[in-house]
Design a protein around this motif. Structure first.
Motif, short mmCIF file in Angstrom:
data_model
loop_
_atom_site.label_atom_id
_atom_site.label_comp_id
_atom_site.label_asym_id
_atom_site.label_seq_id
_atom_site.Cartn_x
_atom_site.Cartn_y
_atom_site.Cartn_z
N VAL A 128 0.84 -1.20 0.00
CA VAL A 128 0.00 0.00 0.00
C VAL A 128 0.87 1.25 0.00
O VAL A 128 0.57 2.23 -0.69
CB VAL A 128 -0.95 -0.02 1.22
CG1 VAL A 128 -1.73 1.30 1.31
CG2 VAL A 128 -1.92 -1.19 1.12
N GLN A 129 1.97 1.21 0.74
CA GLN A 129 2.89 2.36 0.75
C GLN A 129 3.43 2.61 -0.66
O GLN A 129 3.53 3.77 -1.10
CB GLN A 129 4.05 2.09 1.71
CG GLN A 129 5.00 3.27 1.89
CD GLN A 129 4.36 4.43 2.60
OE1 GLN A 129 3.94 4.31 3.74
NE2 GLN A 129 4.29 5.57 1.93
N ARG A 368 -8.22 1.02 8.27
CA ARG A 368 -7.32 1.76 9.17
C ARG A 368 -5.91 1.81 8.59
O ARG A 368 -5.26 2.87 8.58
CB ARG A 368 -7.28 1.09 10.54
CG ARG A 368 -8.48 1.38 11.42
CD ARG A 368 -8.25 0.83 12.83
NE ARG A 368 -9.19 1.40 13.77
CZ ARG A 368 -10.28 0.78 14.22
NH1 ARG A 368 -10.57 -0.45 13.79
NH2 ARG A 368 -11.08 1.38 15.08
N MET A 369 -5.42 0.67 8.12
CA MET A 369 -4.06 0.63 7.60
C MET A 369 -3.92 1.53 6.38
O MET A 369 -2.95 2.30 6.25
CB MET A 369 -3.66 -0.81 7.27
CG MET A 369 -2.22 -0.97 6.79
SD MET A 369 -2.07 -0.80 4.99
CE MET A 369 -2.81 -2.35 4.45
N VAL A 373 -1.47 4.94 6.10
CA VAL A 373 -0.46 5.16 5.07
C VAL A 373 -0.73 6.47 4.33
O VAL A 373 0.19 7.27 4.11
CB VAL A 373 -0.41 3.98 4.09
CG1 VAL A 373 0.54 4.29 2.93
CG2 VAL A 373 0.03 2.70 4.80
N VAL A 374 -1.99 6.69 3.98
CA VAL A 374 -2.33 7.91 3.23
C VAL A 374 -2.08 9.16 4.06
O VAL A 374 -1.37 10.08 3.63
CB VAL A 374 -3.81 7.86 2.79
CG1 VAL A 374 -4.27 9.24 2.29
CG2 VAL A 374 -4.00 6.84 1.70
N TYR A 375 -2.67 9.22 5.25
CA TYR A 375 -2.53 10.43 6.08
C TYR A 375 -1.10 10.63 6.55
O TYR A 375 -0.69 11.77 6.83
CB TYR A 375 -3.46 10.36 7.29
CG TYR A 375 -4.95 10.37 6.97
CD1 TYR A 375 -5.45 11.01 5.85
CD2 TYR A 375 -5.85 9.72 7.81
CE1 TYR A 375 -6.81 11.02 5.58
CE2 TYR A 375 -7.22 9.73 7.55
CZ TYR A 375 -7.69 10.37 6.42
OH TYR A 375 -9.04 10.37 6.16
N GLY A 376 -0.34 9.56 6.66
CA GLY A 376 1.05 9.69 7.09
C GLY A 376 2.01 10.01 5.97
O GLY A 376 3.21 10.23 6.23
N THR A 377 1.52 10.03 4.73
CA THR A 377 2.41 10.21 3.58
C THR A 377 2.07 11.44 2.74
O THR A 377 2.96 12.23 2.38
CB THR A 377 2.36 8.97 2.66
OG1 THR A 377 2.65 7.80 3.40
CG2 THR A 377 3.35 9.10 1.51
#
Length: 412
Positions: A128-129, A368-369, A373-377
């Motif tokens: 996903v990342q 959640r995962m 990844v989205v909000y953290g990137t």
């Protein structure tokens, strides 16, 4: 005498508010003001639906959890009193196990639980990342610093790619199921339009399952097809299950990506906290708070009461309907301090965005995962991200069963 009776009856009827209620035009992230008023008055209220029926609306957190956890409350749409969302639902049947009760609900749900276990989902995080980074690369490599529609360029492709990989559905076919899903969840769609959209996706998935019966692969559709071969599912049940997973696997998460981004852009202090952190715990906290603060199932979780129950001192009779408006439950001041304030540092894990009880969302670990990844990137890699139009011009999905944003123009 008839006129005397009709007058008061009419006056009483007029005191029952219609549901769903409109949001305030300048507060697209908040529940409708009418819901807040009802919550302040008490945990239960009668509302009137499109067909004239008057189910109970459950507005407070504790009472919503109590109803959702009560085995005398049914998710079966065929039960007397079940509150339907719109006349266009007529004849569309059940969406697999989410509209069933135990034991059949539990039997079917267990068949697809394993791929959504936390351990399995965490194994997908690197993939996903890569998807998220690749889509951001594509946006940054475009002809200029925007404007770009974040829905089409970013929010929809991420969960669509992931659920296609899990199911084993070719991503090249994503336009077909995304277009048909939009029709299925649009409140203004006619029964004919919704039926045609459902049949096209169902026919496609039925064909995919049939191929897995003779040529199984390492994917979720092959697992479902194996249940058909073992006689545990009919082909029709298998198709309904695949349809549920496909729709739930991309439509909900895509809307949370765009809603969350729009909300953060309107709260620059919270966006800065998230953009500048390298703490995965804060990113996870931000996901939970955005799920609490926004909540996309704004037409409520609907149930029918099969035996008399008592909620907050009120007896709800068998054959009556209940609607849990989780968006206002997540704004209950008895549970969340200053509930109308977005605060990504608060502990919001008690929210009911994924429901509660045996029907709580199967895919919540995956959602959640993906959101982590989205909000953290996204905001870290594009720190100058901004709306490319006024918030008043953003097209919110007031016309859909799942709340979100039709188009989100952004620039940087």
């Amino acid at each position: 005498m008839a006129e005397t009776v009709a007058g008061p009856a009419h006056e009483v009827a007029d005191t029952v508010p219609e549901f769903p209620m409109p949001r305030a035009s300048r507060c697209p992230f908040d529940p409708p003001p009418g819901l807040k008023e009802l919550q302040e008055q008490g945990p239960l209220a009668k509302v009137r639906l499109w067909d004239g029926s008057e189910p109970w609306l459950v507005t407070r957190y504790a009472e919503q959890r109590a109803v959702l956890g009560d085995p005398r409350v049914s998710a079966d749409t065929d039960q007397p009193g079940y509150p339907t969302k719109a006349s266009a639902e007529a004849g569309e049947g059940k969406l697999s196990f989410i509209m069933m009760d135990d034991p059949e609900h539990a039997r079917l749900r267990r068949m697809v639980t394993a791929p959504f276990a936390i351990r399995k989902v965490e194994a997908l995080r690197p993939a996903v990342q890569r998807i998220v980074d690749g889509l951001i690369d594509d946006m940054l490599a475009g002809p200029g610093p925007g404007p770009v529609d974040l829905v089409e360029a970013f929010a929809l492709p991420i969960p669509s790619l992931v659920i296609c990989e899990l199911l084993g559905v070719p991503y090249d076919d994503h336009a077909m199921f995304q277009d048909n899903t939009r029709t299925m969840v649009r409140t203004t769609a006619t029964p004919e339009e919704r039926g045609a959209a459902t049949r096209e996706i169902a026919g496609y998935l039925a064909g995919q399952i049939a191929r897995r019966l003779t040529d199984p692969k390492d994917d979720l559709l092959s697992g479902i097809a194996g249940r058909v071969a073992a006689g545990e599912l009919t082909h029709g049940q298998a198709t309904e299950m695949a349809l549920l997973l496909l729709i739930a696997g991309h439509e909900t998460t895509a809307n949370m990506i765009t809603l969350g981004t729009a909300a953060l852009l309107e709260h620059p202090d919270q966006l800065a906290l998230l953009r500048d952190t390298d703490d995965p715990k804060l990113v996870a906290s931000a996901v939970e708070e955005l799920l609490r603060y926004l909540h996309i199932t704004h037409l409520g979780r609907r149930r029918a009461v099969t035996e008399d129950i008592e909620i907050a001192g009120q007896v709800i009779r068998a054959g009556e309907g209940v609607i849990m408006v989780n968006e206002i439950g997540n704004r209950d001041p008895e549970v969340f301090e200053e509930p109308d304030r977005l605060d990504i540092t608060r502990d919001a894990r008690r929210h009911v965005a994924f429901g509660f009880g045996v029907h709580q969302c199967l895919g919540q670990p995956l959602a959640r995962m993906e959101l982590q990844v989205v909000y953290g990137t996204l905001y870290r890699r594009i720190p100058t991200l901004r709306l490319a139009c006024a918030l008043d011009d953003v097209k919110f999905k007031h016309d859909a069963f799942i709340y979100g944003i039709h188009e989100l123009p952004v620039a940087w």
